[in-house]
Design an enzyme around this catalytic site. Structure first.
Site, PDB file in Angstrom:
ATOM      1  N   ARG A 113      28.137 -22.570  30.972  1.00  0.00           N
ATOM      2  CA  ARG A 113      26.768 -22.387  31.647  1.00  0.00           C
ATOM      3  C   ARG A 113      25.872 -23.624  31.299  1.00  0.00           C
ATOM      4  NH1 ARG A 113      26.276 -20.517  35.202  1.00  0.00           N
ATOM      5  NH2 ARG A 113      25.238 -22.464  36.013  1.00  0.00           N
ATOM      6  N   LYS A 148       5.999 -34.585  38.274  1.00  0.00           N
ATOM      7  CA  LYS A 148       6.102 -33.346  38.342  1.00  0.00           C
ATOM      8  C   LYS A 148       7.827 -32.816  38.201  1.00  0.00           C
ATOM      9  CE  LYS A 148       2.536 -32.987  41.818  1.00  0.00           C
ATOM     10  NZ  LYS A 148       2.052 -32.455  43.193  1.00  0.00           N
ATOM     11  N   LYS A 180      -6.911 -40.984  39.488  1.00  0.00           N
ATOM     12  CA  LYS A 180      -6.841 -39.908  40.435  1.00  0.00           C
ATOM     13  C   LYS A 180      -8.165 -39.428  40.469  1.00  0.00           C
ATOM     14  CE  LYS A 180      -3.157 -37.386  40.297  1.00  0.00           C
ATOM     15  NZ  LYS A 180      -2.579 -37.690  41.516  1.00  0.00           N
ATOM     16  N   GLU A 210      -5.970 -43.203  43.849  1.00  0.00           N
ATOM     17  CA  GLU A 210      -5.674 -42.253  44.974  1.00  0.00           C
ATOM     18  C   GLU A 210      -7.006 -42.021  45.703  1.00  0.00           C
ATOM     19  OE1 GLU A 210      -4.390 -38.106  43.709  1.00  0.00           O
ATOM     20  OE2 GLU A 210      -6.311 -37.851  44.078  1.00  0.00           O
ATOM     21  N   ASP A 231      -3.702 -39.499  49.623  1.00  0.00           N
ATOM     22  CA  ASP A 231      -3.589 -38.349  49.328  1.00  0.00           C
ATOM     23  C   ASP A 231      -4.086 -37.258  50.408  1.00  0.00           C
ATOM     24  OD1 ASP A 231      -2.762 -36.520  47.505  1.00  0.00           O
ATOM     25  OD2 ASP A 231      -4.782 -35.974  47.235  1.00  0.00           O
TER      26      ASP A 231
END
Length: 294
Positions: A113, A148, A180, A210, A231
């Site tokens: 597994r 992410k 950002k 950004e 963005d």
């Protein structure tokens, strides 16, 4: 902050090298989590029992993570026989054998597994990445990943992106400056943020900013940002921004990128297209392990 390349033949042959201890530690933690005080089901068999098994593809895709799967089994049986029939980055068809293994039966059953969890996730990432790469084939744009990723698995997630033909954006906060919306808001604006961070980072460090509209594009370029991230801008706005920037900075498109619109985004002339879904919304490739004999 240029994106990293796809795994070379040497990288596909081994994910070890300088990264070995990191990956081995990830594998060790995963096995400890699953085995705990012992595999009660595997106790059914004598410790000396031997077996042969195969890992099969139950759907078509791109394979990644074979070295990691091997590490899982070798941590349980150092003498395990491992014969990969594919390499990371190879396409696989439904029903094909991905790898053959032989050794201690309990080790194979106990590691099954965990090995498949790594292999299926990484192959799922590589498969989706390859679809995005194929969708923009012939264009100027490169497909990039993001931060992410699954916590603790970034090194594996990003390797899988490369196996699928994509490129890595920054590995973490330590190897690239990306300003950002919250950075810009807290600093008082684009120009203020760029000037402040440039005074703190090493000379020559590229700065990415950004932006969400044309006025910010212009301000970021004038502030000296080397990379402009567009963005969630419309395709028409992206095209206008690329034309205005006119090569004075690299241009990255981000936000709302799908297989349905990525070709149109690439046609605007952007250099990079970052896709968070490569790693944050991965669908595992369907693979299975079957014991085929003793």
């Amino acid at each position: 902050m240029a994106p990293a390349h796809r795994p070379s033949a040497r990288e596909r042959a081994t994910i070890r090298g300088t990264l070995d201890h990191h990956v081995q530690a990830i594998v060790k933690r995963a096995l400890e989590e699953d085995i705990g005080s012992g595999d009660l089901s595997a106790a059914l068999f004598p410790e000396s029992a031997q077996a042969r098994a195969v890992i099969l593809a139950k759907q078509a895709g791109v394979v990644a993570g074979l070295q990691v799967a091997e590490m899982v089994f070798r941590q349980l049986d150092a003498d395990l026989g491992w014969n990969p029939r594919k390499q990371d980055g190879d396409k696989v068809h439904e029903g094909e054998t991905v790898a053959e293994l032989s050794g201690n039966l309990c080790a194979i059953l106990t590691g099954e597994r965990t090995a498949l969890n790594f292999l299926q996730r990484m192959s799922g990432i590589a498969t989706l990445t390859s679809r995005f790469v194929e969708a923009v084939a012939g264009s100027h744009a490169k497909i990039l990943d993001t931060r992410k990723t699954a916590p603790g698995l970034r090194i594996l997630d990003k390797y899988a992106v490369r196996a699928g033909g994509g490129f890595n954006h920054r590995q973490g906060l330590y190897d690239g400056v990306m300003l950002k919306d919250n950075h810009l808001r807290a600093a008082g604006g684009i120009d203020e943020a760029v000037r402040a961070v440039r005074a703190q980072v090493p000379t020559g460090q590229e700065i990415e900013v950004e932006v969400t509209r044309m006025e910010e594009v212009e301000e970021a370029v004038r502030a000296g940002a080397q990379i402009i991230m567009l963005d969630n801008m419309s395709v028409a706005e992206m095209k206008k921004a690329v034309q205005w920037i006119e090569g004075r900075a690299l241009v990255e498109a981000s936000g709302g990128v799908t297989l349905e619109n990525v070709r149109e985004i690439a046609a605007t002339g952007v250099d990079w297209i970052s896709v968070g879904a490569l790693t944050h919304s991965v669908k595992a490739l369907d693979l299975s392990l079957e014991v085929v004999g003793g």
